[in-house]
Design an enzyme around this catalytic site. Structure first.
Site, PDB file in Angstrom:
ATOM      1  CG  ASN A   9      -2.960   9.366   2.536  1.00  0.00           C
ATOM      2  OD1 ASN A   9      -3.744   9.793   3.495  1.00  0.00           O
ATOM      3  ND2 ASN A   9      -2.920   9.912   1.281  1.00  0.00           N
ATOM      4  CD1 TRP A  10      -3.725   5.518   7.962  1.00  0.00           C
ATOM      5  CD2 TRP A  10      -5.290   6.030   9.654  1.00  0.00           C
ATOM      6  NE1 TRP A  10      -3.284   4.808   8.892  1.00  0.00           N
ATOM      7  CE2 TRP A  10      -4.051   4.973   9.916  1.00  0.00           C
ATOM      8  CE3 TRP A  10      -5.896   6.451  10.448  1.00  0.00           C
ATOM      9  CZ2 TRP A  10      -3.978   4.884  11.340  1.00  0.00           C
ATOM     10  CZ3 TRP A  10      -6.099   6.005  11.999  1.00  0.00           C
ATOM     11  CH2 TRP A  10      -4.782   5.203  12.491  1.00  0.00           C
ATOM     12  CE  LYS A  11      -5.453   7.706  -0.374  1.00  0.00           C
ATOM     13  NZ  LYS A  11      -5.838   7.608  -1.839  1.00  0.00           N
ATOM     14  CG  HIS A  97      -2.724  12.514  -2.157  1.00  0.00           C
ATOM     15  ND1 HIS A  97      -3.828  12.298  -3.073  1.00  0.00           N
ATOM     16  CD2 HIS A  97      -2.402  11.264  -1.878  1.00  0.00           C
ATOM     17  CE1 HIS A  97      -4.068  11.070  -3.087  1.00  0.00           C
ATOM     18  NE2 HIS A  97      -3.157  10.327  -2.414  1.00  0.00           N
ATOM     19  CD  GLU A  99      -7.260  10.669  -2.952  1.00  0.00           C
ATOM     20  OE1 GLU A  99      -6.903  10.910  -1.613  1.00  0.00           O
ATOM     21  OE2 GLU A  99      -6.925   9.531  -3.344  1.00  0.00           O
ATOM     22  CD  GLU A 169       0.401   8.583  -3.744  1.00  0.00           C
ATOM     23  OE1 GLU A 169       0.452   7.709  -2.939  1.00  0.00           O
ATOM     24  OE2 GLU A 169      -0.483   9.502  -3.579  1.00  0.00           O
ATOM     25  N   GLY A 175      -6.147   3.764  -5.495  1.00  0.00           N
ATOM     26  CA  GLY A 175      -7.432   3.385  -5.220  1.00  0.00           C
ATOM     27  C   GLY A 175      -8.085   2.450  -6.381  1.00  0.00           C
ATOM     28  CB  SER A 215      -3.177  -0.440  -6.313  1.00  0.00           C
ATOM     29  OG  SER A 215      -4.607   0.425  -6.396  1.00  0.00           O
ATOM     30  N   GLY A 236      -2.293   3.745   0.696  1.00  0.00           N
ATOM     31  CA  GLY A 236      -3.565   4.064   0.979  1.00  0.00           C
ATOM     32  C   GLY A 236      -4.472   3.128   1.753  1.00  0.00           C
ATOM     33  N   GLY A 237      -5.366   2.503   1.169  1.00  0.00           N
ATOM     34  CA  GLY A 237      -6.309   1.498   1.414  1.00  0.00           C
ATOM     35  C   GLY A 237      -5.682   0.311   2.245  1.00  0.00           C
TER      36      GLY A 237
END
Ligand code: 13P
Length: 252
Positions: A9-11, A97, A99, A169, A175, A215, A236-237
């Site tokens: 998930n590149w966001k 998600h 967010e 999640e 993050g 993470s 993610g990251g």
């Protein structure tokens, strides 16, 4: 045996040419390996979906969107419909998600509509669930996740439900660099599978893919993915660098 998935998930990250380079690097790296048990999904920002599906056509990964609006067309300025995603051969879409729940106030009911809209176009929802830190500290994390599943997924008939991928999640792990321990992940994944068992029976419970997100990186992926109810990850990251993402893919 149920499907293992590693999804990135590149966001809201990467410029267009950086995104193209990263997808090309991942596509090239995937050509060098033989993946028999794991599906790779890349979820770039919506503007890059067409570029991504063009590259995916010749490669060994699928493309997912990060969001959808639950209507085929209409006066919804700025939104993207499931029809548009299907036209581009997008195969997955993240729903729920944390967010989007937090910053865009998406309700259980709205998420259920998104799930329905995606399934109507044969797009696989990657449905995210998970508690915030105060909920875990209060010991109500199981109830929180149960409610998220009940309100947004458990209305589905069994055949539709079996097309869905679930991603646990824990919001406190997203993050933050604080990963759930493998025991915490396993405990919740196993609980989710039990809920599915009660609602849909043992075949659905055995087959549903449940990803861990929060993470997850090249260092901890193998340990997390070794747990019996963890079927891969939503990253993610660590999905923003090809080497790190590929290391996670190879851990599944
Ligand atoms: P991080 O891997 O950056 O913690 O993000 C997880 C996530 O939100 C994936 O959807």
């Amino acid at each position: 045996m149920r499907k293992k998935i590693v999804a990135g998930n590149w966001k809201m990250n990467k410029g267009f040419s950086e995104a193209e380079d990263l997808i090309t690097e991942i596509a090239d790296a995937l050509e060098e390996v033989e993946l028999t048990r794991v599906d790779v999904v890349i979820c770039p920002p919506a503007l890059y979906l067409e570029m991504a599906t063009d590259i995916a056509e010749e490669s060994n990964f699928s493309v997912g969107a990060q969001n959808v609006y639950p209507a085929d067309s209409g006066a919804f300025t700025g939104e993207v419909s499931p029809t548009m995603l299907a036209d581009l051969d997008v195969e997955y879409c993240i729903v729920g998600h944390s967010e989007r729940r937090k910053y865009f106030g998406e309700s259980h009911e709205f998420l259920a509509q998104k799930v329905d809209a995606l399934l109507a176009h044969d797009i696989i929802p990657i449905f995210c669930c998970g508690e915030v830190l105060p909920e875990r500290e209060a010991g109500i994390h199981f109830e929180v996740v149960k409610r998220q599943l009940e309100e947004s997924l458990f209305h589905l008939p069994e055949d539709d439900f079996r097309a869905v991928v679930i991603a646990y999640e824990p919001v406190w792990a997203i993050g933050t660099g604080v990963t759930a321990t493998k025991e915490q992940a396993q405990e919740m994944h196993s609980y989710i599978r039990t809920l599915v068992l009660k609602r849909y029976g043992s075949e659905a419970a055995n087959e549903i893919t449940i990803l861990y997100g929060g993470s997850c990186n090249a260092k901890n992926a193998k340990e997390l993915f070794s747990m019996p109810d963890v079927d891969g990850g939503l990253i993610g990251g660590a999905s923003l660098k090809s080497d790190e993402f590929m290391a996670i893919v190879l851990s599944a």
